[in-house]
Design an enzyme around this catalytic site. Sequence first.
Site, mmCIF file in Angstrom:
data_model
loop_
_atom_site.group_PDB
_atom_site.id
_atom_site.type_symbol
_atom_site.label_atom_id
_atom_site.label_comp_id
_atom_site.label_asym_id
_atom_site.label_seq_id
_atom_site.Cartn_x
_atom_site.Cartn_y
_atom_site.Cartn_z
ATOM 1 N N GLU A 78 0.757 -1.136 0.026
ATOM 2 C CA GLU A 78 -0.024 -0.169 -0.054
ATOM 3 C C GLU A 78 0.988 1.347 -0.008
ATOM 4 O O GLU A 78 0.270 2.226 -0.067
ATOM 5 C CB GLU A 78 -0.977 -0.144 1.207
ATOM 6 C CG GLU A 78 -1.991 -1.011 0.880
ATOM 7 C CD GLU A 78 -3.120 -0.858 2.124
ATOM 8 O OE1 GLU A 78 -4.185 -0.866 1.780
ATOM 9 O OE2 GLU A 78 -2.925 -0.922 3.263
ATOM 10 N N TYR A 124 -14.062 21.228 15.236
ATOM 11 C CA TYR A 124 -12.589 20.686 15.203
ATOM 12 C C TYR A 124 -12.684 19.835 13.619
ATOM 13 O O TYR A 124 -11.708 19.642 13.100
ATOM 14 C CB TYR A 124 -12.157 19.706 16.257
ATOM 15 C CG TYR A 124 -11.809 20.759 17.263
ATOM 16 C CD1 TYR A 124 -10.373 21.304 17.095
ATOM 17 C CD2 TYR A 124 -12.558 20.940 18.416
ATOM 18 C CE1 TYR A 124 -9.772 22.007 18.152
ATOM 19 C CE2 TYR A 124 -12.064 22.035 19.281
ATOM 20 C CZ TYR A 124 -10.745 22.278 19.328
ATOM 21 O OH TYR A 124 -10.316 23.182 20.085
HETATM 22 ZN ZN LIG Z 1 -5.303 -0.651 3.943
#
Ligand SMILES: [Zn+2]
Length: 212
Positions: A78, A124
């Site tokens: 990834e 926020y």
């Molecule tokens: Zn992932």
Amino acid sequence: MELKSDIRRKRRALVELSKSLFDRGYIAGSAGNISVRAGVDKVLATPSGACLGRLSEESLALLSLEGEQIKGPRASKETKFHLALYNNDPACGSVVHLHSTWVTLLSCRADLDTEAPIRPFTPYYVMKIGCLQVVPYYPPGDERLAEAMKAWAGQRNAFLLRNHGGIVTAGTLTKAVDLAEELEETAKLYCLLNKNNIHYLSEAEITQLRGR
Ligand SMILES: [Zn+2]
């Protein structure tokens, strides 16, 4: 010399913050991956298939921005989308990708509003995240996910990957980890509250926060 001590400091911070996220339940098993820019042309990344709660400074992968392995074990597949973000956004100093429970739950919802996956309801969320970008589903490591990140680099700092999890980016590792926690807690509140029963911020309130 300065670069070496900078990389050493970042190795330590990456190990400590990964463990902290794991210990507090933001990460389970060997899911997720985190990286930080090291010098102008290198990236330190968590290794493939490792538990982020049990890393050592030597167990991190050091890569070039082109993805060539310089030192350490293989980085996660990834890491491709991390590199797409670094290569297309000079301000990106760190990328945190988690499969944290509530962000992932939100990403899997059949009724997800892909234009506005979380409508602003806390200040926020508006100030830190602003706009959560939904990214279509691709299998982990797919080249098309890196292509999608390339297109959004520098324009968004938070992404919801359909049926997968979240990605956040920031100038530093600490800020990126804070943002990942903010996103997870906001997704948790959003899902627990049930989106039809939330007192949302008004357009005027959102505009005022964005001006800060
Ligand atoms: Zn992932």
